[in-house]
Design a protein around this motif. Structure first.
Motif, PDB file in Angstrom:
ATOM      1  N   GLU A   1      -7.120  49.436 -64.837  1.00 56.22           N
ATOM      2  CA  GLU A   1      -6.545  48.645 -66.305  1.00 56.22           C
ATOM      3  C   GLU A   1      -4.986  48.779 -66.194  1.00 56.22           C
ATOM      4  O   GLU A   1      -4.384  49.575 -65.780  1.00 56.22           O
ATOM      5  CB  GLU A   1      -7.309  49.023 -67.483  1.00 56.22           C
TER       6      GLU A   1
ATOM      7  N   CYS B   1      -5.317  46.240 -73.609  1.00 61.66           N
ATOM      8  CA  CYS B   1      -5.702  46.677 -72.153  1.00 61.66           C
ATOM      9  C   CYS B   1      -6.294  45.402 -71.233  1.00 61.66           C
ATOM     10  O   CYS B   1      -7.178  45.007 -71.723  1.00 61.66           O
ATOM     11  CB  CYS B   1      -6.692  47.821 -72.031  1.00 61.66           C
TER      12      CYS B   1
ATOM     13  N   CYS C   1      -2.474  48.794 -69.681  1.00 65.62           N
ATOM     14  CA  CYS C   1      -2.327  48.737 -71.083  1.00 65.62           C
ATOM     15  C   CYS C   1      -0.657  48.588 -71.431  1.00 65.62           C
ATOM     16  O   CYS C   1      -0.211  49.218 -71.018  1.00 65.62           O
ATOM     17  CB  CYS C   1      -2.752  50.074 -71.676  1.00 65.62           C
TER      18      CYS C   1
ATOM     19  N   GLN D   1      -2.631  48.805 -78.414  1.00 67.01           N
ATOM     20  CA  GLN D   1      -2.492  48.570 -77.160  1.00 67.01           C
ATOM     21  C   GLN D   1      -3.644  47.589 -76.827  1.00 67.01           C
ATOM     22  O   GLN D   1      -4.652  47.587 -77.260  1.00 67.01           O
ATOM     23  CB  GLN D   1      -3.107  50.205 -76.333  1.00 67.01           C
TER      24      GLN D   1
END
Length: 151
Positions: free
Chosen positions: A109, A135, A111, A133
């Motif tokens: 991922e 992501c 983020c 955040q």
């Protein structure tokens, strides 16, 4: 014109309108080659403009932040438990943090923290959430929002 023929015409017109809307939404999406940060910026602008079609299209289908939870602000709640977050403004887009696949259930991922001013977010008072955040996971369509929040 018979009722059956009229129904076929009406269905055809409805399908045509839907396809035209889908094509218009696709034109507003970033290319599959766009970076996660570029996708985030398109997502944030769409959320502030209450462009549900774009925020939903940029949210991964099988994500905790599924398309029906995309930031939009214009949906009508269907129950007291519905969450329809409304992004009023954003600032301070931070640096991309790359999280390896072995830390995220086998899928890498990216983020990105952003200060967002919001309302209608479950578990948060209306106002500014610093360092919220977003992501993203990479799909065949490009980076798509998979999860969001703190931590």
């Amino acid at each position: 014109m018979s009722a059956a023929a009229l129904a076929v015409v009406a269905i055809g017109v409805g399908i045509g309108v839907h396809l035209e809307h889908a094509a218009e939404t696709a034109r507003r999406l970033p290319p599959a080659s766009a970076s996660s940060e570029q996708v985030l910026r398109v997502y944030l602008r769409a959320a502030e403009a209450h462009d549900c079609a774009v925020t939903e299209a940029l949210t991964a289908a099988h994500a905790p932040s599924s398309p029906d939870q995309a930031w939009c602000g214009q949906r009508q709640p269907s129950s007291w438990f519905d969450e329809h977050p409304d992004l009023l403004a954003h600032r301070n887009v931070g640096a991309v943090e790359r999280i390896p696949a072995d830390e995220r259930s086998g899928v890498a991922e990216e983020c990105i923290p952003v200060d967002v001013t919001e309302t209608n977010t479950s578990g948060a008072d209306p106002g500014t959430l610093e360092g919220w955040q977003f992501c993203f996971r990479h799909t065949e369509d490009g980076w798509r929002l998979y999860d969001e929040g703190y931590g």
